[in-house]
Design an enzyme around this catalytic site. Structure first.
Site, PDB file in Angstrom:
ATOM      1  CE  LYS A 116      44.407   4.149  -8.083  1.00  0.00           C
ATOM      2  NZ  LYS A 116      43.375   4.587  -7.412  1.00  0.00           N
ATOM      3  NE  ARG A 292      38.826  12.521  -1.352  1.00  0.00           N
ATOM      4  CZ  ARG A 292      37.555  11.831  -1.870  1.00  0.00           C
ATOM      5  NH1 ARG A 292      36.577  11.910  -1.276  1.00  0.00           N
ATOM      6  NH2 ARG A 292      37.821  11.190  -2.728  1.00  0.00           N
TER       7      ARG A 292
END
Ligand code: ADP
Length: 678
Positions: A116, A292
């Site tokens: 992150k 994804r």
């Protein structure tokens, strides 16, 4: 296009990918664990290969084995689904190194977005708006504290390697910072093996809005608009919808362009999602990118008229994106609800067991559905069928229920209707909770933010009132009807086996007793019914009042009755001693206190004695190797506050007791191995 792909996943997403592959004429190979030998995804693929034991680390996470299987079967590409290996850069690269195509982004894009902190640094350079915060490499606790003080409280600490809502701490005051930091780091190291953290301004009443992006190998990248996933519990999504209520054309374009910039910054290929957190005023900030396909992708498919799995296959095969940005419009509104095997009343605890009955809503389409240009009104994506089990090994999701409407109101009413037609018996589900959520004032008026569920706790978890007389009448009619069917099939003409209650003179009266649970502490309530038989039905006596009752029609477990002169419909499903009554959009679970049930209990099936319902073992009376006489009690279970004695079905030998006192047992689970005397 490929001729054969392997699906390195299970459950609903494996079935979903297989459905598109089949439509495109692409053969599929399923992989499965020992726990999934009879699973739906194995049945719907063209070939299936066992890869290991139930635990994911020994099966669905064994990238090496999966690649070996794929090579030996001449597979050209591997679809990773979501979860498991889908965001594993090493796996993606190993697939390519083995000469096959990974249906997803390059490993380098996953790595760039995997942290992150690093992702935020990259996004800063790409001019994507960020939540004010600190995401540097220096992790000195004093520095982190001064950064938090600078940002201003409340501050959110996040594990840089985090995911799935784990490793986050809200810090309200500077004094609490160091303790929260230590606890966040502990969770980060144990869950992700990396204790790096970042700090952000904690937004109050934020919305979670994400953008679906798609890139091909020719430099094209588009956005397929937004999804609003604000309705969450413990930072996990419960309801998702598209488009986001209140979104303006300008803001959609700004967010879409920011998302495309994020994807381009990491050389993205395939389907991806850029997640933003938005303030009520509409200002938005980058949160993270998921590299994804997402669980909630169907709502995007419905409003854009696309099949995102088809896009994935095309892009992976080297084709250009099927549509350009200006061809991607929005048609209507779609909402998805995640149907879980869990108990919302008990802190959303997962429940395991067998789906004894699963009635899906009428007019439903499975995995995509719809006809050219027109989305399906109600779609169910599910990896399980009636009779399958939800095991403790994997995610307890039963199905995704997705609806489409010309506008949000139509989608809302379709969702409420579909939820009341979705009947599951055998384990606890969140269906009733979802229905309250969808029908509640906050969601139906689109007053959205990530705290919606907590804020509406009181109305989302009402105290369960007593079962209404209609539900009791339906239960009684179903019971009497089943008894009658039994006697009629035994000998239709024989008046002596008949149980319809007709008497030459006088009225036959019958008593029925039901019980239910009405609180989290499992208090039970009893309903005593008296039924007087008349030529055209019964009179139901309840709490001193008399109600004329008749069976009007039935089909399977669906009943039409007439009570007090009014028509009433419902579905009744029997699971052992439990009667599940679905009527008026509600689900009532009644225990039938059958006076005959435990007389000379015979529960043996193939030498195994099984649990009649999910429950707890409260006593083990027999011992391994003990010879017993027919009818001797062996094990006592407790469920719904009632005890069930499992007795020897015949004289014989107790070979092995499989549980101990205190163990939780799923229904249908063998309790002991028993050998009948010859
Ligand atoms: P994960 O990768 O664990 O899913 P995310 O960074 O995507 O973590 O955040 C998950 C959820 O946490 C978001 O959907 C949102 O509800 C909440 N959240 C994240 N960042 C903030 C923030 N700065 N302020 C308030 N809530 C936040």
């Amino acid at each position: 296009m490929f001729t054969k792909i392997l699906i390195a996943n299970r459950g609903e997403i494996a079935c979903r990918v297989a459905a598109t592959a089949r439509r495109m004429g692409v053969k599929t190979v399923a992989v499965y664990s020992e726990a999934d030998a009879g699973a739906k995804h194995v049945a719907v693929c063209d070939e299936a290969v066992l890869i290991g034991p139930a635990a994911a680390k020994d099966s669905y996470l064994r990238g090496d084995k999966i690649i070996e299987v794929a090579k030996s079967l001449g597979v050209q590409a591997i679809h990773p689904g979501y979860g498991f290996l889908s965001e594993n850069a090493e796996f993606a690269e190993a697939v390519e190194a083995a000469g096959m195509v990974f249906i997803g982004p390059p490993g380098s894009s996953m790595r760039a977005m995997g942290s992150k902190s690093a992702a935020k640094q990259l996004m800063e350079q790409a001019n994507v708006p960020l939540v004010p915060g600190y995401h540097g490499d220096d992790q000195d606790p004093e520095l982190l504290q001064s950064e938090a003080n600078r940002i201003g409280y409340p501050v959110l600490l996040k594990a840089s390697a985090g995911g799935g809502g784990k490793g986050m701490r809200v810090v309200e005051r500077s004094e609490d910072f160091q303790a929260a930091l230590a606890s966040c780091k502990r969770e980060a190291i144990s869950s992700f093996g990396d204790d790096k953290v970042l700090a952000e301004k904690y937004l109050t009443r934020p919305r979670h809005i994400e953008i679906q992006v798609f890139a091909d190998k020719h430099g094209n990248c588009v956005y397929l608009h937004e999804r609003d996933c604000s309705v969450q519990r413990r930072h996990q999504k419960v309801l998702e919808e598209a488009p986001a209520p209140g979104m303006t054309i300008e803001r959609r374009a700004a967010m879409g362009e920011a998302a495309v910039a994020a994807a381009r910054a990491v050389g993205y290929v395939g389907a991806g999602t850029v997640e933003f957190i938005a303030n009520q005023d509409g200002s938005f900030y980058f949160m993270e990118m998921n590299t994804r396909l997402q669980v909630e992708h169907p709502v995007t498919e419905m409003i854009t008229g696309t099949d995102l799995v088809e896009w994935q296959l095309r892009v992976a095969a080297g084709q250009p994106l099927p549509k350009q940005q200006h061809e991607l419009g929005i048609n209507g509104h779609a909402i998805e609800a995640r149907v879980y095997a869990e108990n919302p009343e008990k802190g959303f605890l997962p429940s395991i067991g067998t789906l004894r009955f699963m009635d899906v809503p009428s007019h439903v389409s499975f995995e995509l559905g719809g006809s050219a240009g027109q989305p399906a009104g109600v779609r169910v994506d599910s990896g399980v069928r009636e009779g399958d089990a939800i095991s403790p090994f994997y995610d307890p999701m039963i199905a995704k229920l997705i609806v489409w409407g010309a506008d949000r109101n139509q989608a809302l009413s379709r969702m409420a209707q579909a939820l009341s037609e979705f009947h599951i018996v055998g384990l606890a589900t969140n269906i009733a909770f979802l229905k309250r959520l969808v029908e509640g004032q906050a969601f139906s008026s689109a007053d959205l933010d990530t705290g919606l569920i907590e804020r509406n706790n009181a109305s989302l978890f009402p105290a369960a009132g007593p079962a209404p007389k209609g539900a009791l009448a339906l239960a009684a009619v179903a019971l009497l009807d089943a008894e009658q069917a039994l006697s009629v099939s035994a000998n239709p003409a024989d008046p002596w086996t008949s149980t319809h209650g007709w008497r030459m003179n006088g009225t036959y009266r019958r008593q029925l007793s039901f019980g239910d649970e009405y609180s989290a502490t499992l208090d039970t309530r009893t309903y005593d019914l008296k039924l007087a038989y008349h030529p055209h039905g019964w009179v139901l006596e309840l709490d001193g009042a008399a109600h004329p009752l008749a069976l009007v029609g039935k089909q399977g477990g669906e009943y039409a009755i007439r009570l007090d002169g009014a028509a009433l419909y419902g579905t009744v499903r029997r699971d052992g001693e439990l009667l599940h009554v679905f009527t008026g959009g509600q689900h009532y679970t009644l225990h039938y206190n059958d006076p005959m049930a435990h007389a000379g209990e015979i529960e043996a099936a193939g030498g195994r004695l099984t649990a009649p319902m999910p429950g707890k073992v409260v006593a083990v009376i027999a011992k391994d190797g003990q010879s017993v006489k027919k009818g001797e009690p062996l094990v006592i279970m407790e469920a719904m506050k009632m005890e069930h004695t499992i007795a020897a079905p015949s004289d014989g030998l107790v070979e092995e007791i499989l549980y101990q006192v205190g163990d939780q047992v799923a229904d249908g689970a063998p309790l002991l191995a028993f050998k009948a005397a010859a």
